[in-house]
Design an enzyme around this catalytic site. Sequence first.
Site, short mmCIF file in Angstrom:
data_model
loop_
_atom_site.label_atom_id
_atom_site.label_comp_id
_atom_site.label_asym_id
_atom_site.label_seq_id
_atom_site.Cartn_x
_atom_site.Cartn_y
_atom_site.Cartn_z
N ASP A 159 0.70 -1.09 0.05
CA ASP A 159 -0.25 -0.02 0.11
C ASP A 159 1.01 1.32 -0.06
O ASP A 159 2.04 1.12 0.14
CB ASP A 159 -1.11 0.01 1.08
N ASP B 284 -7.71 -3.20 14.58
CA ASP B 284 -8.86 -3.64 14.26
C ASP B 284 -8.72 -4.92 13.36
O ASP B 284 -9.71 -4.94 12.58
CB ASP B 284 -9.63 -2.29 13.54
N HIS C 163 -7.20 -5.11 10.33
CA HIS C 163 -7.15 -4.82 8.87
C HIS C 163 -5.85 -5.36 8.29
O HIS C 163 -4.75 -5.30 9.13
CB HIS C 163 -7.13 -3.34 8.38
N GLU D 21 -9.74 -1.86 5.51
CA GLU D 21 -10.31 -1.33 6.89
C GLU D 21 -11.65 -2.28 7.06
O GLU D 21 -12.06 -3.07 5.93
CB GLU D 21 -10.62 0.07 6.64
C1 GLP Z 1 -1.09 0.33 8.62
C2 GLP Z 1 -0.38 -0.46 7.28
C3 GLP Z 1 -0.69 -1.97 7.47
C4 GLP Z 1 0.00 -2.45 8.97
C5 GLP Z 1 -0.70 -1.48 10.11
C6 GLP Z 1 0.04 -1.77 11.29
O1 GLP Z 1 -2.28 0.47 8.44
N1 GLP Z 1 -1.21 -0.06 6.23
O2 GLP Z 1 0.21 -2.68 6.49
O3 GLP Z 1 -0.18 -3.81 9.01
O4 GLP Z 1 -0.45 -0.15 9.80
O5 GLP Z 1 0.93 -1.10 11.53
P1 GLP Z 1 2.04 -1.50 12.79
O6 GLP Z 1 2.92 -2.55 12.51
O7 GLP Z 1 2.81 -0.23 12.81
O8 GLP Z 1 1.15 -1.66 13.98
#
Ligand code: GLP
Length: 263
Positions: A72, A141, A143, A148
């Site tokens: 992404d 959450d 995702h 989402e």
């Molecule tokens: C963002 C990214 C996800 C990632 C999530 C969790 O939303 N788009 O790909 O898994 O954050 O991030 P973190 O690993 O910093 O908790």
Amino acid sequence: MRLIIEPDYDKMSVWAAEYVARRINEAKPTEGQPFKLGLPTGSSPLGMYRHLVKLNKEGKVSFRNVITFNMDEYVGLRESHPESYHSFMWNNFFSHIDIRKENVNILNGNAPDLQAECESYEERIRKAGGIDLFLGGIGPDGHIAFNEPGSSLASRTRQKTLTTDTIIANSRFFEGDINQVPKTALTVGVATVMDAKEVLIMVNGHNKAQALRHAVEEPISQMWTISALQMHPHGIIVCDEAACDLLTHGTYKYFLDIEKNNL
Ligand code: GLP
């Protein structure tokens, strides 16, 4: 689904990195038959990237014949912004390994036609022959990428609006200011991830405990998009102890028991 429970974040990261290195080495990739790797950003995979860099420097794995596809990218954030996922990937990983620049694929959140960019990304993945191993993290959450809650489990690469929860969570990278966080992102779809031959998800910390419970013990649901992994023939979650806080004791013991001799 496999659930690998490691004692802490560092051990989780080492497990994931060694798994990735092993898969690449087993595939013996060449220029004509490269290994295709799907990659995430976020704090969850940082330790894994650090260990992969170490393995690369020690000559234990090479990325010369690896093609990467990132999950992404924010819309409208310039590529050179320190919090763009382009910057994240080059700063934390690509600049430190022997990957070829032309083998790196990251969605362009500044493309003049965002829908065409998403369609061409799917096409690039298809042309490359699909993804061998898709790595990921999850949001609190549940995702995956930026899919989402409420995202179709059959979704493909497209533009998504970020939820208030995600904007607040990600504001830690934008001086704690929610107004600086982009409101939309381009993201691969749940189905884009699930099309990969294998999917490996890293989950750490108590704030991910509810998401992990939904991923492992609860029914498949568009409200917890990671739960789609239950339908994948080769889905693996590697997590730390803290993320297991809301699993039943029986589930926790079961996976520790069946995985104790597995690599
Ligand atoms: C963002 C990214 C996800 C990632 C999530 C969790 O939303 N788009 O790909 O898994 O954050 O991030 P973190 O690993 O910093 O908790």
